[in-house]
Design a protein around this motif. Structure first.
Motif, PDB file in Angstrom:
ATOM      1  N   LEU A  93       0.827  -1.208   0.000  1.00 28.48           N
ATOM      2  CA  LEU A  93       0.000   0.000   0.000  1.00 28.48           C
ATOM      3  C   LEU A  93       0.861   1.257   0.000  1.00 28.48           C
ATOM      4  CD1 LEU A  93      -2.808  -1.098   2.483  1.00 28.48           C
ATOM      5  CD2 LEU A  93      -3.056  -0.662   0.027  1.00 28.48           C
ATOM      6  N   LEU A  94       1.960   1.229   0.757  1.00 24.89           N
ATOM      7  CA  LEU A  94       2.843   2.394   0.800  1.00 24.89           C
ATOM      8  C   LEU A  94       3.536   2.624  -0.536  1.00 24.89           C
ATOM      9  CD1 LEU A  94       4.561   2.030   4.300  1.00 24.89           C
ATOM     10  CD2 LEU A  94       2.974   3.828   3.597  1.00 24.89           C
ATOM     11  N   ALA A  95       3.896   1.536  -1.212  1.00 25.41           N
ATOM     12  CA  ALA A  95       4.693   1.640  -2.438  1.00 25.41           C
ATOM     13  C   ALA A  95       4.005   2.443  -3.531  1.00 25.41           C
ATOM     14  CB  ALA A  95       5.038   0.245  -2.949  1.00 25.41           C
ATOM     15  N   VAL A  96       2.669   2.504  -3.546  1.00 22.31           N
ATOM     16  CA  VAL A  96       1.935   3.191  -4.620  1.00 22.31           C
ATOM     17  C   VAL A  96       1.522   4.615  -4.231  1.00 22.31           C
ATOM     18  CG1 VAL A  96       1.097   1.021  -5.578  1.00 22.31           C
ATOM     19  CG2 VAL A  96      -0.275   2.203  -3.850  1.00 22.31           C
ATOM     20  N   GLN A  97       1.938   5.058  -3.044  1.00 18.27           N
ATOM     21  CA  GLN A  97       1.578   6.399  -2.586  1.00 18.27           C
ATOM     22  C   GLN A  97       2.595   7.426  -3.086  1.00 18.27           C
ATOM     23  OE1 GLN A  97      -1.371   6.611  -1.044  1.00 18.27           O
ATOM     24  NE2 GLN A  97      -1.445   4.361  -1.159  1.00 18.27           N
ATOM     25  N   ASP A  98       2.071   8.610  -3.464  1.00 16.50           N
ATOM     26  CA  ASP A  98       2.962   9.677  -3.933  1.00 16.50           C
ATOM     27  C   ASP A  98       3.995  10.071  -2.882  1.00 16.50           C
ATOM     28  OD1 ASP A  98       1.622   9.734  -6.318  1.00 16.50           O
ATOM     29  OD2 ASP A  98       0.328  11.428  -5.785  1.00 16.50           O
ATOM     30  N   PHE A  99       3.564  10.086  -1.602  1.00 18.34           N
ATOM     31  CA  PHE A  99       4.483  10.535  -0.551  1.00 18.34           C
ATOM     32  C   PHE A  99       5.601   9.544  -0.271  1.00 18.34           C
ATOM     33  CE2 PHE A  99       0.928   8.521   1.829  1.00 18.34           C
ATOM     34  CZ  PHE A  99       1.622   7.521   2.496  1.00 18.34           C
ATOM     35  N   PHE A 100       5.481   8.321  -0.851  1.00 18.58           N
ATOM     36  CA  PHE A 100       6.525   7.315  -0.627  1.00 18.58           C
ATOM     37  C   PHE A 100       7.696   7.504  -1.587  1.00 18.58           C
ATOM     38  CE2 PHE A 100       8.236   2.912  -0.242  1.00 18.58           C
ATOM     39  CZ  PHE A 100       8.343   2.875   1.138  1.00 18.58           C
ATOM     40  N   GLN A 101       7.585   8.531  -2.454  1.00 18.65           N
ATOM     41  CA  GLN A 101       8.685   8.831  -3.371  1.00 18.65           C
ATOM     42  C   GLN A 101       9.957   9.129  -2.571  1.00 18.65           C
ATOM     43  OE1 GLN A 101       7.865  12.214  -5.814  1.00 18.65           O
ATOM     44  NE2 GLN A 101       9.774  12.084  -6.963  1.00 18.65           N
ATOM     45  N   ASP A 102      11.069   8.649  -3.032  1.00 21.00           N
ATOM     46  CA  ASP A 102      12.383   8.803  -2.393  1.00 21.00           C
ATOM     47  C   ASP A 102      12.560   7.924  -1.161  1.00 21.00           C
ATOM     48  OD1 ASP A 102      13.065  10.771  -4.277  1.00 21.00           O
ATOM     49  OD2 ASP A 102      12.169  12.354  -3.037  1.00 21.00           O
ATOM     50  N   CYS A 103      11.555   7.107  -0.822  1.00 22.11           N
ATOM     51  CA  CYS A 103      11.682   6.124   0.262  1.00 22.11           C
ATOM     52  C   CYS A 103      11.947   4.753  -0.357  1.00 22.11           C
ATOM     53  CB  CYS A 103      10.411   6.061   1.113  1.00 22.11           C
ATOM     54  SG  CYS A 103       9.943   7.622   1.884  1.00 22.11           S
ATOM     55  N   GLN A 104      12.477   3.867   0.440  1.00 18.64           N
ATOM     56  CA  GLN A 104      12.698   2.510  -0.050  1.00 18.64           C
ATOM     57  C   GLN A 104      12.593   1.504   1.090  1.00 18.64           C
ATOM     58  OE1 GLN A 104      16.890   3.563  -1.285  1.00 18.64           O
ATOM     59  NE2 GLN A 104      17.323   1.534  -0.420  1.00 18.64           N
ATOM     60  N   VAL A 105      12.226   0.299   0.720  1.00 13.21           N
ATOM     61  CA  VAL A 105      12.114  -0.781   1.696  1.00 13.21           C
ATOM     62  C   VAL A 105      13.495  -1.379   1.918  1.00 13.21           C
ATOM     63  CG1 VAL A 105      11.104  -3.026   2.218  1.00 13.21           C
ATOM     64  CG2 VAL A 105       9.739  -1.279   1.030  1.00 13.21           C
ATOM     65  N   GLN A 106      13.911  -1.394   3.184  1.00 14.43           N
ATOM     66  CA  GLN A 106      15.199  -2.019   3.520  1.00 14.43           C
ATOM     67  C   GLN A 106      15.054  -3.511   3.744  1.00 14.43           C
ATOM     68  OE1 GLN A 106      17.032   0.051   6.883  1.00 14.43           O
ATOM     69  NE2 GLN A 106      18.573   0.863   5.473  1.00 14.43           N
ATOM     70  N   SER A 107      14.029  -3.883   4.515  1.00 20.01           N
ATOM     71  CA  SER A 107      13.841  -5.297   4.821  1.00 20.01           C
ATOM     72  C   SER A 107      12.467  -5.537   5.421  1.00 20.01           C
ATOM     73  CB  SER A 107      14.916  -5.781   5.811  1.00 20.01           C
ATOM     74  OG  SER A 107      14.784  -5.104   7.052  1.00 20.01           O
ATOM     75  N   LEU A 108      12.032  -6.767   5.318  1.00 16.11           N
ATOM     76  CA  LEU A 108      10.837  -7.238   6.021  1.00 16.11           C
ATOM     77  C   LEU A 108      11.242  -8.561   6.639  1.00 16.11           C
ATOM     78  CD1 LEU A 108       7.172  -7.366   4.657  1.00 16.11           C
ATOM     79  CD2 LEU A 108       8.079  -8.878   6.407  1.00 16.11           C
ATOM     80  N   GLN A 109      11.320  -8.599   7.966  1.00 17.57           N
ATOM     81  CA  GLN A 109      11.860  -9.800   8.609  1.00 17.57           C
ATOM     82  C   GLN A 109      11.103 -10.145   9.877  1.00 17.57           C
ATOM     83  OE1 GLN A 109      15.795  -8.156   8.922  1.00 17.57           O
ATOM     84  NE2 GLN A 109      15.498  -7.521  11.064  1.00 17.57           N
ATOM     85  N   GLU A 110      11.172 -11.406  10.212  1.00 22.59           N
ATOM     86  CA  GLU A 110      10.525 -11.877  11.434  1.00 22.59           C
ATOM     87  C   GLU A 110      11.349 -11.460  12.643  1.00 22.59           C
ATOM     88  OE1 GLU A 110       8.542 -15.957  13.321  1.00 22.59           O
ATOM     89  OE2 GLU A 110       9.850 -16.063  11.539  1.00 22.59           O
ATOM     90  N   VAL A 111      10.662 -11.048  13.688  1.00 30.19           N
ATOM     91  CA  VAL A 111      11.313 -10.665  14.938  1.00 30.19           C
ATOM     92  C   VAL A 111      11.111 -11.805  15.933  1.00 30.19           C
ATOM     93  CG1 VAL A 111      11.369  -8.999  16.831  1.00 30.19           C
ATOM     94  CG2 VAL A 111      10.868  -8.229  14.506  1.00 30.19           C
ATOM     95  N   PRO A 112      12.191 -12.386  16.457  1.00 29.35           N
ATOM     96  CA  PRO A 112      12.047 -13.507  17.397  1.00 29.35           C
ATOM     97  C   PRO A 112      11.236 -13.109  18.631  1.00 29.35           C
ATOM     98  CG  PRO A 112      14.324 -13.236  16.702  1.00 29.35           C
ATOM     99  CD  PRO A 112      13.583 -12.033  16.219  1.00 29.35           C
ATOM    100  N   GLU A 113      10.428 -14.023  19.110  1.00 34.05           N
ATOM    101  CA  GLU A 113       9.682 -13.785  20.342  1.00 34.05           C
ATOM    102  C   GLU A 113      10.654 -13.644  21.507  1.00 34.05           C
ATOM    103  OE1 GLU A 113       6.519 -13.285  20.885  1.00 34.05           O
ATOM    104  OE2 GLU A 113       5.997 -13.467  18.768  1.00 34.05           O
ATOM    105  N   GLN A 114      10.433 -12.613  22.339  1.00 32.93           N
ATOM    106  CA  GLN A 114      11.307 -12.382  23.479  1.00 32.93           C
ATOM    107  C   GLN A 114      10.470 -12.029  24.704  1.00 32.93           C
ATOM    108  OE1 GLN A 114      15.138 -10.304  22.738  1.00 32.93           O
ATOM    109  NE2 GLN A 114      14.226  -9.687  20.801  1.00 32.93           N
ATOM    110  N   ASP A 115      11.063 -12.233  25.842  1.00 34.62           N
ATOM    111  CA  ASP A 115      10.426 -11.837  27.096  1.00 34.62           C
ATOM    112  C   ASP A 115      10.730 -10.364  27.316  1.00 34.62           C
ATOM    113  OD1 ASP A 115       9.513 -11.403  29.650  1.00 34.62           O
ATOM    114  OD2 ASP A 115      10.443 -13.185  30.515  1.00 34.62           O
TER     115      ASP A 115
END
Length: 305
Positions: free
Chosen positions: A77-99
């Motif tokens: 959804l963000l990728a097609v927005q005008d305001f997302f110009q000049d932004c980029q996705v670095q990563s999408l990753q799972e975050v381990p469960e922690q206490d």
């Protein structure tokens, strides 16, 4: 849990963060993309002061989502927005469960003020050498005993307490935060003790901490202070700028022969504070730690003036 990391220029950070919140991110955080490099920027100046800019030239915006599908949908959804110009996705990753509770608690250990006086989080055992302790957990209000300004105030109170100079003495903690200074004064025998703050959350926290530590004090907004009332000790651990503005008010509340104790002051601000308080009291530096100073003054006793 999944983390979506986005690289954004300064002018896009606010709108991207707001969009992520609207897309039901569990949390959104912003960090300097150039941290720990030669291009790293200092965003904040004096503690407590608003920064001139709210984001770095290049910021990493991280949003946490409960599922991978939600994180991917937000990315699309963000990728097609005008305001997302000049932004980029670095990563999408799972975050381990922690206490997270244990991780947070691990950051706060018992804090020694003197050899025998300690600030102890509720999940820690009181050290054997502590003949006096305050149980205090981190909350929404400032003051856990870990900051130099708080430690210096507590050391001053400890010295007075060890000399029995606080017994049956009235104390005002102006800008009480967590209530730690007011509670310490009460532990050393001061009475009555008033603790005031302009933040209702601080008042609520102070009342809860006082009850936890079995001490009697009154806490409320500044209106709690009766007009014309004076105290044997007035404490204010705030910041230099508001301390300058509050000079006439705080000095009026110091009883003849009483002490004024000010913290939240950087070493380079000593002369500013001395000048601001000179019409009423002569401030002196009485302690210092990590670039911060404690300034104190004693009002002349009417009987000797």
């Amino acid at each position: 849990m999944y983390a979506l990391n986005l690289l954004c220029p300064q002018e896009r950070v606010d709108i991207v963060s707001e969009a992520l919140e609207a897309l039901d991110a569990l949390s959104v955080s912003v960090e300097d993309a150039d941290a720990l490099t030669d291009a790293e920027q200092a965003l904040f100046g004096e503690p407590g002061m608003e920064p001139a800019r709210q984001a770095w030239n290049r910021s990493v915006v991280q949003a946490l989502f409960p599922t991978q599908a939600q994180a991917q949908e937000a990315q699309q959804l963000l990728a097609v927005q005008d305001f997302f110009q000049d932004c980029q996705v670095q990563s999408l990753q799972e975050v381990p469960e922690q206490d997270w509770v244990s991780l947070t608690q691990a950051q706060f250990a018992a804090v020694p003020i003197t050899d025998s006086f300690w600030i102890v989080p509720s999940w820690h055992a009181v050290p054997e050498q502590a003949s006096l302790s305050i149980e205090l957990d981190p909350g929404m209000a400032f003051g856990t005993g870990t900051h130099p300004t708080t430690r210096m105030c507590l050391r001053w109170l400890a010295r007075q307490g060890q000399a029995q100079a606080l017994q049956e003495r009235s104390v005002l903690d102006y800008g009480c935060g967590s209530g730690i200074l007011a509670i310490a004064a009460a532990k050393f025998g001061a009475t009555p003790v008033d603790a005031v703050d302009i933040d209702q959350a601080a008042v609520t926290t102070t009342c809860a901490n006082a009850e936890k530590n079995h001490v009697a004090l009154r806490s409320g907004l500044p209106e709690l202070i009766a007009p014309g009332s004076q105290y044997h000790v007035v404490l204010a651990n705030i910041l230099a700028n508001p301390l300058q503005v509050l000079a006439p008010l705080l000095c009026r509340h110091v009883a003849p022969g009483g002490h004024l104790v000010l913290a939240g002051i950087l070493e380079r601000q000593a002369e500013l504070l001395k000048t601001a308080y000179a019409p009423w009291l002569a401030l002196e530096v009485s302690d210092c730690e990590d670039g911060w100073i404690l300034m104190t003054a004693r009002k002349p006793d009417d009987s000797t003036s």
